[in-house]
Design a protein around this motif. Structure first.
Motif, PDB file in Angstrom:
ATOM      1  N   GLN A   8       0.839  -1.191   0.000  1.00  0.00           N
ATOM      2  CA  GLN A   8       0.000   0.000   0.000  1.00  0.00           C
ATOM      3  C   GLN A   8       0.873   1.240   0.000  1.00  0.00           C
ATOM      4  O   GLN A   8       2.051   1.192   0.376  1.00  0.00           O
ATOM      5  CB  GLN A   8      -0.931   0.020   1.210  1.00  0.00           C
ATOM      6  CG  GLN A   8      -0.229  -0.005   2.557  1.00  0.00           C
ATOM      7  CD  GLN A   8      -1.218  -0.049   3.714  1.00  0.00           C
ATOM      8  OE1 GLN A   8      -2.414  -0.127   3.517  1.00  0.00           O
ATOM      9  NE2 GLN A   8      -0.693   0.011   4.927  1.00  0.00           N
ATOM     10  N   TYR A  21      -3.325   3.743  -2.768  1.00  0.00           N
ATOM     11  CA  TYR A  21      -3.619   2.445  -3.360  1.00  0.00           C
ATOM     12  C   TYR A  21      -3.317   1.359  -2.343  1.00  0.00           C
ATOM     13  O   TYR A  21      -2.563   1.565  -1.376  1.00  0.00           O
ATOM     14  CB  TYR A  21      -2.780   2.203  -4.631  1.00  0.00           C
ATOM     15  CG  TYR A  21      -1.312   1.983  -4.348  1.00  0.00           C
ATOM     16  CD1 TYR A  21      -0.806   0.709  -4.115  1.00  0.00           C
ATOM     17  CD2 TYR A  21      -0.426   3.065  -4.290  1.00  0.00           C
ATOM     18  CE1 TYR A  21       0.535   0.515  -3.831  1.00  0.00           C
ATOM     19  CE2 TYR A  21       0.915   2.881  -4.013  1.00  0.00           C
ATOM     20  CZ  TYR A  21       1.397   1.594  -3.780  1.00  0.00           C
ATOM     21  OH  TYR A  21       2.725   1.407  -3.496  1.00  0.00           O
ATOM     22  N   GLN A  54      -7.384  -1.734  -4.337  1.00  0.00           N
ATOM     23  CA  GLN A  54      -8.165  -0.503  -4.160  1.00  0.00           C
ATOM     24  C   GLN A  54      -7.364   0.697  -4.639  1.00  0.00           C
ATOM     25  O   GLN A  54      -6.159   0.794  -4.396  1.00  0.00           O
ATOM     26  CB  GLN A  54      -8.554  -0.308  -2.698  1.00  0.00           C
ATOM     27  CG  GLN A  54      -9.429   0.921  -2.468  1.00  0.00           C
ATOM     28  CD  GLN A  54      -9.723   1.187  -1.004  1.00  0.00           C
ATOM     29  OE1 GLN A  54      -8.806   1.220  -0.184  1.00  0.00           O
ATOM     30  NE2 GLN A  54     -10.993   1.361  -0.675  1.00  0.00           N
ATOM     31  N   GLY A  56      -7.839   5.057  -4.600  1.00  0.00           N
ATOM     32  CA  GLY A  56      -8.660   6.103  -4.025  1.00  0.00           C
ATOM     33  C   GLY A  56      -7.941   7.424  -3.966  1.00  0.00           C
ATOM     34  O   GLY A  56      -6.767   7.540  -4.337  1.00  0.00           O
ATOM     35  N   GLY A  70     -12.997   5.888  -2.767  1.00  0.00           N
ATOM     36  CA  GLY A  70     -12.230   4.682  -3.028  1.00  0.00           C
ATOM     37  C   GLY A  70     -13.023   3.717  -3.890  1.00  0.00           C
ATOM     38  O   GLY A  70     -14.250   3.618  -3.762  1.00  0.00           O
ATOM     39  N   ALA A  72     -12.739  -0.396  -5.239  1.00  0.00           N
ATOM     40  CA  ALA A  72     -12.000  -1.629  -4.979  1.00  0.00           C
ATOM     41  C   ALA A  72     -12.640  -2.804  -5.695  1.00  0.00           C
ATOM     42  O   ALA A  72     -13.826  -2.772  -6.053  1.00  0.00           O
ATOM     43  CB  ALA A  72     -11.939  -1.902  -3.473  1.00  0.00           C
ATOM     44  N   TYR A  74     -12.577  -7.226  -5.307  1.00  0.00           N
ATOM     45  CA  TYR A  74     -12.141  -8.384  -4.541  1.00  0.00           C
ATOM     46  C   TYR A  74     -12.523  -9.646  -5.307  1.00  0.00           C
ATOM     47  O   TYR A  74     -13.712  -9.896  -5.535  1.00  0.00           O
ATOM     48  CB  TYR A  74     -12.793  -8.396  -3.159  1.00  0.00           C
ATOM     49  CG  TYR A  74     -12.600  -7.110  -2.399  1.00  0.00           C
ATOM     50  CD1 TYR A  74     -11.448  -6.880  -1.656  1.00  0.00           C
ATOM     51  CD2 TYR A  74     -13.576  -6.109  -2.437  1.00  0.00           C
ATOM     52  CE1 TYR A  74     -11.265  -5.692  -0.965  1.00  0.00           C
ATOM     53  CE2 TYR A  74     -13.406  -4.913  -1.749  1.00  0.00           C
ATOM     54  CZ  TYR A  74     -12.247  -4.719  -1.020  1.00  0.00           C
ATOM     55  OH  TYR A  74     -12.072  -3.537  -0.341  1.00  0.00           O
ATOM     56  N   ASP A 153     -16.629   3.402  -2.190  1.00  0.00           N
ATOM     57  CA  ASP A 153     -16.806   4.016  -0.872  1.00  0.00           C
ATOM     58  C   ASP A 153     -16.607   5.521  -0.969  1.00  0.00           C
ATOM     59  O   ASP A 153     -15.783   5.997  -1.766  1.00  0.00           O
ATOM     60  CB  ASP A 153     -15.788   3.465   0.121  1.00  0.00           C
ATOM     61  CG  ASP A 153     -15.905   1.969   0.300  1.00  0.00           C
ATOM     62  OD1 ASP A 153     -16.625   1.547   1.202  1.00  0.00           O
ATOM     63  OD2 ASP A 153     -15.259   1.231  -0.476  1.00  0.00           O
ATOM     64  N   GLU A 171     -21.518   3.558   0.848  1.00  0.00           N
ATOM     65  CA  GLU A 171     -20.825   2.473   0.165  1.00  0.00           C
ATOM     66  C   GLU A 171     -21.818   1.726  -0.704  1.00  0.00           C
ATOM     67  O   GLU A 171     -22.976   1.519  -0.317  1.00  0.00           O
ATOM     68  CB  GLU A 171     -20.173   1.509   1.159  1.00  0.00           C
ATOM     69  CG  GLU A 171     -19.410   0.371   0.485  1.00  0.00           C
ATOM     70  CD  GLU A 171     -18.686  -0.517   1.480  1.00  0.00           C
ATOM     71  OE1 GLU A 171     -17.774  -1.240   1.061  1.00  0.00           O
ATOM     72  OE2 GLU A 171     -19.047  -0.495   2.678  1.00  0.00           O
TER      73      GLU A 171
END
Length: 302
Positions: A8, A21, A54, A56, A70, A72, A74, A153, A171
């Motif tokens: 990150q 990120y 992610q 953002g 943000g 993302a 998954y 988000d 969100e």
């Protein structure tokens, strides 16, 4: 055990814009390489993984206004259930070749499918039968949907009257791997009324979830008698998220729930605060279910 790997970072684009990120890979379940350990036949490994990323940005819109966004994604690998090779289990210990595709941990809400393709055999157990598949099924169940989850988000903070703060949060989540027709063909739950077109019941699960909320008061609670209050609403579709990874308090844990959350916190000293939270949830699809929880929290640091 190995918990995973994460990278990150953040960097500045001028004084007011800070992109960030995060990426990661996490093992969820590792199959025993000797599976099935209680019989000579061995089955293919079915390790489960979660990969996430992610992007953002934090943006100072003005002297007293900031926005954080943000996005993302998954991706869950091998988390869905798989139908086995046809076989006849003669006891609970007889393993099917997809038994490890069942969840190692689950709460409630996701749609489930039967994992074992059990051959119906005439006769009773004394002659190796299961009365045409009506007894001694020794069945396991796994997730009926695949999961590739996209999430957006946002948080907007107003600090005009600092330290009094107004925060808006939201969100939205969608399971992009969701296939309603494929799930209905194998679903054991989250089914509605039966009809000619849907003899086992129409599948009424969903692939989206969202929440919205507002917080008023002091965000830090570092002085005596500082306070904040919050209210929020959420709706979590049955297969928007993996129920084992969702809030374990709201609705008793899991997905397929909707309702309100009310909270309040009060600082009794710089290091001690007390909080109250009430969560009122009802089930979205399936039988009527309602859950109300009141929590009292005491927090201290030293």
């Amino acid at each position: 055990g190995f918990d995973g790997a994460v990278a990150q970072g953040r960097f500045g684009l001028g004084e007011d814009v800070t992109p960030f990120y995060a990426v990661g890979a996490f093992p969820i379940f590792n199959t025993d390489l000797n599976f099935a350990s209680n019989q000579p036949a061995k089955f293919k490994s079915n390790d489960k993984w979660l990969y996430g990323g992610q992007l953002g940005v934090t943006w100072e819109l003005g002297k007293n206004v900031s926005l954080k966004l943000g996005a993302a994604f998954y991706q869950f690998q091998n988390i869905e259930g798989k139908l086995s090779t046809p076989f006849v289990p003669f006891s609970a210990a007889d393993a099917g070749d997809t038994d490890t595709s069942r969840p190692a941990f689950a709460q409630k809400g996701n749609t489930y499918m039967a994992l074992r393709d059990i051959i119906p055999v005439a006769g009773d157990p004394s002659v190796g039968g299961n009365q045409n598949g009506t007894i001694n099924r020794f069945q396991y169940f796994g997730l009926a949907s695949k999961f590739g989850v996209a999430a957006i988000d946002a948080r907007l903070d107003f600090n005009q009257f600092e330290p009094f703060q107004i925060s808006l949060v939201g969100e939205f989540v969608k399971n992009r791997s969701f296939d309603a027709a494929a799930i209905e063909a194998v679903a054991e739950n989250n089914l509605g009324a039966k009809s000619t077109a849907h003899p086992d019941g129409e599948f009424i699960g969903s692939d989206t979830a969202w929440l919205a909320g507002v917080m008023l008061g002091d965000a830090a609670l570092q002085e005596r008698w500082k306070w904040n209050i919050a209210v929020g609403y959420r709706k979590v579709g049955s297969d928007a998220l993996v129920d084992g990874f969702v809030d374990s308090d709201f609705g008793g844990g899991g997905t397929n729930v909707k309702g309100f959350t009310f909270g309040a916190n009060l600082a009794l000293s710089p290091g001690v605060k007390v909080g109250l939270r009430w969560m009122s949830a009802t089930q979205v699809a399936g039988p009527v279910f309602k859950n109300d929880i009141l929590q009292v929290d005491f927090n201290g640091k030293f």
